[in-house]
Scaffold this active site. Sequence first.
Site, mmCIF file in Angstrom:
data_model
loop_
_atom_site.group_PDB
_atom_site.id
_atom_site.type_symbol
_atom_site.label_atom_id
_atom_site.label_comp_id
_atom_site.label_asym_id
_atom_site.label_seq_id
_atom_site.Cartn_x
_atom_site.Cartn_y
_atom_site.Cartn_z
ATOM 1 N N GLU A 34 5.575 -53.876 -25.064
ATOM 2 C CA GLU A 34 6.772 -53.078 -24.918
ATOM 3 C C GLU A 34 6.795 -52.037 -23.871
ATOM 4 O O GLU A 34 7.241 -50.987 -24.275
ATOM 5 C CB GLU A 34 7.076 -52.662 -26.449
ATOM 6 C CG GLU A 34 7.370 -53.800 -27.495
ATOM 7 C CD GLU A 34 7.539 -53.282 -28.822
ATOM 8 O OE1 GLU A 34 7.189 -52.132 -29.296
ATOM 9 O OE2 GLU A 34 8.280 -53.982 -29.450
ATOM 10 N N GLU B 26 8.802 -61.044 -30.832
ATOM 11 C CA GLU B 26 8.990 -60.325 -32.051
ATOM 12 C C GLU B 26 10.355 -60.360 -32.851
ATOM 13 O O GLU B 26 11.318 -59.872 -32.279
ATOM 14 C CB GLU B 26 8.689 -58.698 -31.930
ATOM 15 C CG GLU B 26 7.096 -58.426 -31.528
ATOM 16 C CD GLU B 26 6.777 -57.017 -31.569
ATOM 17 O OE1 GLU B 26 7.654 -56.260 -32.201
ATOM 18 O OE2 GLU B 26 5.511 -56.727 -31.069
#
Length: 842
Positions: free
Chosen positions: A186, A255
Amino acid sequence: MESNNFIALVLLLVFVFESLCFDTGLSATVTYDHRALVIDGKRRVLQSGSIHYPRSTPEVWPELIRKSKEGGLDVIETYVFWNYHEPVRGQYYFEGRFDLVRFVKTVQEAGLLVHLRIGPYACAEWNYGGFPLWLHFIPGIQFRTTNNHFKNEMSRFLEKIVDLMKKENLFASQGGPIILAQVENEYGNVEWAYGVGGELYVRWAAETAVGLNTSVPWVMCQQGDAPDPIINTCNGFYCDEFTPNSPSKPAMWTENYSGWFLAFGYAIPYRPVEDLAFAVARFFETGGTFQNYYMYFGGTNFGRTAGGPLVATSYDYDAPLDEYGFIRQPKWGHLRDLHRAIKLCEEYLVSSEPTRQQLGLNLEAHIYYKSSNECAAFLANYDHSSDVNVTFNGVSYFLPAWSVSILPDCKNVIFNTAKVVSQRNIGDHPFDQKTNVNKLLLGPLEWSWYEEKVGVFGNNSFTKPGLIEQINTTEDTSDYLWYTTSINVSGEEKQVLLNIESLGHAALVFLNKKLVAFGYGNHDYANFSINEEISFNEGNNTLDVLSMMVGVQNYGPWFDVAGAGIYAVVMIGLKNDRNYLSSGEWTYQVGVEGEYLGLDKPSLANSSLWTQGSTLPVNKSLIWYKVSFFAPEGKGPIALNLASMGKGQAWVNGQSIGRYWSAYLSPSTGCTENCDYRGDYDASKCLKKCGQPAQTLYHIPRTWVHPGENLLVLHEELGGDPSHISLLTRAGQDICSFVSEADPPPVDSWKTNVEFKSQSPQVRLACEQGWHITSINFASYGTPEGNCGTFSPGTCHVNTLSIVEKACIGLEECSIPVSSANLGDACPAVLKSLAIEAHCTE
């Protein structure tokens, strides 16, 4: 004779070869193209789920993985947690809950694949995002940018993990289960803060990963500028509009949030399964072929592993497997059926690009062709409120709002994301129902205690001018840092306003060794102020502030330099320059007295340090409690009920079960009893238990207790009453199901070229493995009213109790066709449903 010996030798070699293949697995080539991951030349549609090995214990890994496989998963995804694998630079730890090799091999033994997210930055609501704190103290280091000190350490750890996996033959090319690896995590969310250094760092991280020659593809999630051959992937609640940054890369979702994490002082978030299933179906409908649930099993932040600030000890995440490893229904079952439906479409999904067909406003179909007359289709209604009938290929289909129907032959609907026909659990939590829980009260007479000294207590304190930052001082060896000073007050200056400013996360304030104030922040705003009127004694006064961490920051740009602790102390009302105490002389001590004494350790259980008497001190700050208990009967996990306590930490037989903070209540508003799944979900949309503590039950793994006496130790910071603490175990399970004649038959009853609609829907009931259905509490066919746990017969009612008992009693699982031919018909012209409530015990 020689011929027979030769044949025997050949058979022996074949046996040895087959044994080796079974033990190590056949080597596989993993690549990718624009549609999917390609394993041994075959495109694959893969369902994945996150299970973090240290958030459970090795003894239950096999059960968690078995339940994941039965739920339709192909892949287990996990981070690698650098700070616990290398707690001291150059000293490695891969034992117990942190035995990464054992975890990967356990997944392999179950026949599943692995996505290893090495990072080494994890985020994961994990302490310091997974970075070891010693990294912070390397002179000249800057994290996650083109800094040579950081790059050297990161590349060294990446190489360590890759070499460890290679040594154990765990990559797919070696016959192992690892088909994917991830570098960074991320970073695209924060890259802007690092400027050009961030862009260069992304390229370096990619080149470093590829240079490790894992023979499997690497991914970067949330990284739009991931350079080839790194696959950039999507994270979020929805990823159906995600497009990779290259036409040569497949659409992958690393995710998909099954819920959200829990923080102290917040209500409990949850995500309706109808919305989660809708998001998954939309992703595969629009071209995705790899999807991962974050989390599939969330588990527990044991010890001080929880990140910051104020992430709770429970990491349940509203996942399909709950914190204790029990199956959460209907989430687990509904997603299992979804996975089966998508798997039936796999050959179509990997054979072509989707053909989109507009069916109306907020209505569309995506069709996948294997040949000109063979196809699979997804019909979507993404309107937030309106149910509709749509026409597709000349046939009318009913589509509820915010739903997707799956047609593996472009004709028959075998699954709709909004129609939940899988069984349900009665109650939100496995320990909710008193009739299904054994309770062991740890009574007041057995407790011992130790009252801690306030302020500096040992010869390892130090004095410095001014206020110092907490993390740089404690190096996260303790949650606690004492700030102590003295103030001399003349007779006329006794009452003042004390103002304390803190970067977080909480602080106790003592004047002359008596508690006068408590302040704290929250997960979103760790900073807080304390403003308290206090009265001095004439002459010398001591001011002691205990600053408390609740997890080191784990997310955000430059999160690694976020501070904590007291940064300003002002006395409003004192004369002259004594108002501003921040620059004065302060004495500091890392930790609290009980930590130095080792009161949490079983070796001190019989120490004379502990006091025992007829009057148990309660509601006192800075006090340690201990009690011995016998392990509850059974094999399942144990819950420790700390609702009567304030804030602190707990240990069982020396193992830390985490931080607790029962005194911190969530806001009284914002929750909804029945959250509407329709429309875009976010982490604050669906909340429960407003006005209550985020967490009162704390997980004790069964393997942490043993026959005979066990030791529970608490360090209570605020004040509580341990005489009301209890241990809970699960003694039973109440389940239910509600299925209509109009619902589709079970997905796994689908057979090509067989008339699917002619088959009956079914009520299917299943207990946890090893448990059996011992009673049927309700059974009605007709128009039953109410919900699970409150069913009652409707105006149309056939008492089907004897039929259901005959089909189910004594079994671990059972199924009953929903049809009048099987159950009887009290009202022929009425659409009927079968409702059942059942009880399971071991």
